[in-house]
Design an enzyme around this catalytic site. Structure first.
Site, PDB file in Angstrom:
ATOM      1  CD  GLU A  69     -18.413 -43.582 -10.267  1.00 33.85           C
ATOM      2  OE1 GLU A  69     -18.231 -42.567  -9.557  1.00 33.85           O
ATOM      3  OE2 GLU A  69     -17.496 -44.296 -10.663  1.00 33.85           O
ATOM      4  CD  GLU A 312       6.217 -50.955  25.275  1.00 34.38           C
ATOM      5  OE1 GLU A 312       6.672 -50.881  26.431  1.00 34.38           O
ATOM      6  OE2 GLU A 312       6.923 -50.975  24.269  1.00 34.38           O
TER       7      GLU A 312
END
Lengths: 533, 99
Positions: A69, A312
């Site tokens: 490819e 947080e």
């Protein structure tokens, strides 16, 4: 097939690809061909090259890469970002390319029947030249587009696959598929060429990409079933994240460590276990981050190394809050007992976070890890990916004998549980609940140890206060019921007396059983649940 | 200047060689140089030219580079690949057609 036949029949070749060998139970079947199928962009070429790279770099097994490819030049360039210097390996005769990619400048005219004898001769030549033990072919589908007569290509691919087998090499062939869940490969024949079939997926689920690898079949030998998430990292290629793999191998420690709060230690029957995972659940402001801070300072106080994963709050916020409770994070960092990893969860995928965390843990070697909060991570992945993250993380830190403390935010202020907890509570060894309790027009905080695997613990819900020195536990809420459901009801002392005397009688009954049997039972139960999920 | 890559002495290889010789004699009347390469003996030559299929006929000169694969049984296609106009026996100038 019997277990014994497996061992005699098919040997496995360790690939050296991060954790892949775990799910493949040893590696790829040796001297066989394995088909790796996947959609465009699912990581086939990377896997195919990594298979060779890992062999060359770590196991002194040379390889041949057959490309149908991309051109060899393109591949050399693309793979450099993974830290694989293919050209150097080629110079050292450790790697050889067989470049069978189409040349757009050359027009090919077909006249009469032909075969791919030249290609086969080239592959054999390359294998001989470098003494290859591994061969990757990428990808079969591209071969079909190079020639108009597909029946010839089909026949020839069969011939090449069987020739590879007789060369005594372990081969990996890739093939395209058009859908992540559909026919294994586009031309419908690829899977018959190989003995073994694996599938790479790159699925868009709920706007989040998720890469997984699945071993579909290993002819005559065993492998783990199902899809396993993986990720592709810049300096190492593909890393599979095994879930059940290391799950049941954990040792179990009975050494206790301090939670950083004496009273909480007492509630837990003397502290947390050395290699346990503790989940702290509570609504916003109930003291989760405080529990984390205490846990870390408690570790640092006895010279343990602590890692804080904060998703947080910002670093500044965390440090300021800690000062407010009398804990100096900055000093701990200077002394090398603390490291803080603080970022937005959204900057990476869950798989990438898991790897980042694993690498940090391996490098810093902490004794304690705190994760604040696990619910923040929940929003960046699908439920499945999140669960896998938690499984991967907990099994990893347990394996390293690290104590882990996770926090989880409940959506409602009073009572309630979050989805997070529902999904991960079975994976944790201990659960501590922090809850608001409304009493006579005042908000009080309650703490209870819901579960403490392998240990007796205080089952009462106790009131606690927070001041400049941290958390202070007070009296149990003896005359209130329904705290956990979020609807506290006050009970008269007389009723209470009657209920407690009944409960106490039952409690004594239970305590007469040998504690060990009870614990063992629970462990087995959990293990079964894990396996079935 | 023609090169024919074949695998050993398979029937297909022999057919291709025979077909090519016939075509060359008929159409090029000796104005050619033919090299036959056995890829089993010299795989490196196939590697250098990136040959996949056998038999493969490569026309190196005159440019442009052309490849014809197969046993060359379709004479018309071979001539197309060689850019030689199919001719009657009397045609004396086998010049390639150029745009």
């Amino acid at each position: 097939m019997s277990e014994q036949a497996n061992h005699v029949g098919v040997q496995k070749l360790g690939t050296g690809i991060g954790s892949f060998d775990v799910i493949a139970k040893g590696g790829l079947p040796e001297n066989r061909t394995t088909l790796l199928s996947g959609t465009a962009g699912s990581g086939k070429t990377v896997f195919a090259m990594q298979f060779l790279a890992a062999g060359i770099r770590d196991l002194n097994q040379n390889g041949v890469f057959v490309t149908f490819e991309e051109s060899a030049a393109d591949i050399r360039q693309n793979m450099r970002s993974f830290g694989w210097d293919l050209e150097a390996w080629e110079r050292q005769s450790k790697l050889a390319f067989v470049d069978a990619s189409p040349d757009p400048h050359v027009e090919i005219i077909e006249s009469g029947s032909f075969d791919l004898g030249a290609l086969l001769a080239r592959v054999e030549n390359a294998v001989r030249k470098v003494g290859a033990k591994r061969v990757s072919v990428d990808s079969l589908g591209a071969m079909f587009s190079q020639f108009s007569d597909q029946s010839i290509v089909r026949r020839e691919l069969f011939r090449i696959a069987s020739a590879l087998k007789s060369m005594g090499v372990t081969a990996l062939l890739t093939a395209e598929r058009t859908e992540d869940y559909g026919p294994i490969a586009r031309f419908g024949v690829e899977e018959f060429i190989a003995d073994n079939v694996m599938v790479l997926r790159n699925v868009l689920d709920d706007e989040i990409r998720r890469r997984t690898i699945e071993i579909l079949k290993f002819r005559g030998t065993d492998h783990q079933k199902g899809e396993f998430p993986f990720t592709i990292v810049q300096d190492g290629g593909l890393v599979v994240i095994p879930l059940s793999a290391i799950q049941l191998k954990q040792k179990s420690s009975d050494i206790r460590i301090s939670s950083g709060n004496q009273e909480l230690d007492q509630m837990c029957g003397g502290g947390f276990f050395r290699d346990s995972v503790i989940l702290v659940s509570g609504a916003t402001g109930t003291g989760k981050t405080l529990t984390v801070t205490q846990f870390l300072s408690g570790g640092a106080a006895v010279g343990e190394r602590c890692l804080l994963l904060a998703f947080e709050e910002s670093r500044e916020q965390l440090f300021r809050n800690a000062i407010g409770w009398g804990v100096d994070f900055e000093r701990m960092e200077r002394e090398g007992t603390l490291r803080v990893l603080c970022d937005y969860p959204e900057v990476a995928s869950l798989e990438d976070w898991l790897l980042t965390i694993q690498r940090t843990v391996e490098e810093f070697k902490p004794n304690r890890v705190a994760l604040d909060s696990v619910s923040a991570l929940e929003r960046i992945g699908t439920m499945k990916a999140f669960r896998e993250f938690v499984i991967g993380f907990t099994s990893f830190i347990k394996h390293q004998e690290i104590a882990g403390l996770f926090t989880s935010t409940t959506p409602s202020l009073m009572g309630g549980t979050s989805i997070t907890e529902g999904h991960i509570s079975t994976l944790t060894d201990s659960i501590i609940l922090l809850r608001y309790v409304e009493m006579f027009g005042e908000m009080k905080r309650g703490i209870t140890v819901l579960k403490m695997r392998g240990s007796i613990h205080d089952k009462r819900i106790r009131e606690f206060n927070i001041d400049g020195k941290g958390m202070h536990l007070g009296r149990p809420f003896r005359n209130v019921t329904g705290i956990l459901s979020g609807a506290p009801v006050h009970v008269s002392p007389a009723d209470l007396e009657r209920i407690w005397s009944q409960l106490d009688a039952e409690g004594r009954e239970r305590h007469r059983d040998p504690a060990g049997a009870d614990v063992g039972e629970r462990h087995r139960g959990t293990a079964d649940r894990r396996r079935s999920t | 200047m023609l090169r024919l890559y074949v695998t050993g002495s398979s029937p297909r290889a022999e057919t291709a060689v025979a077909n090519l010789r016939r075509i060359c004699e008929q159409e090029l009347r000796g104005q050619y140089e033919l090299q036959i390469i056995d890829v089993l003996k010299e795989p490196q030559l196939a590697e250098d030219e990136k040959v996949l299929a056998t038999p493969t006929l490569i026309k190196q000169l005159p440019p442009p580079l052309r490849r014809v694969i197969g046993d060359l049984s379709d004479t018309g296609k071979v001539l197309l690949g060689l850019e030689v106009r199919p001719t009657t026996a009397t045609e004396s100038d086998p010049k390639p057609e150029k745009p």
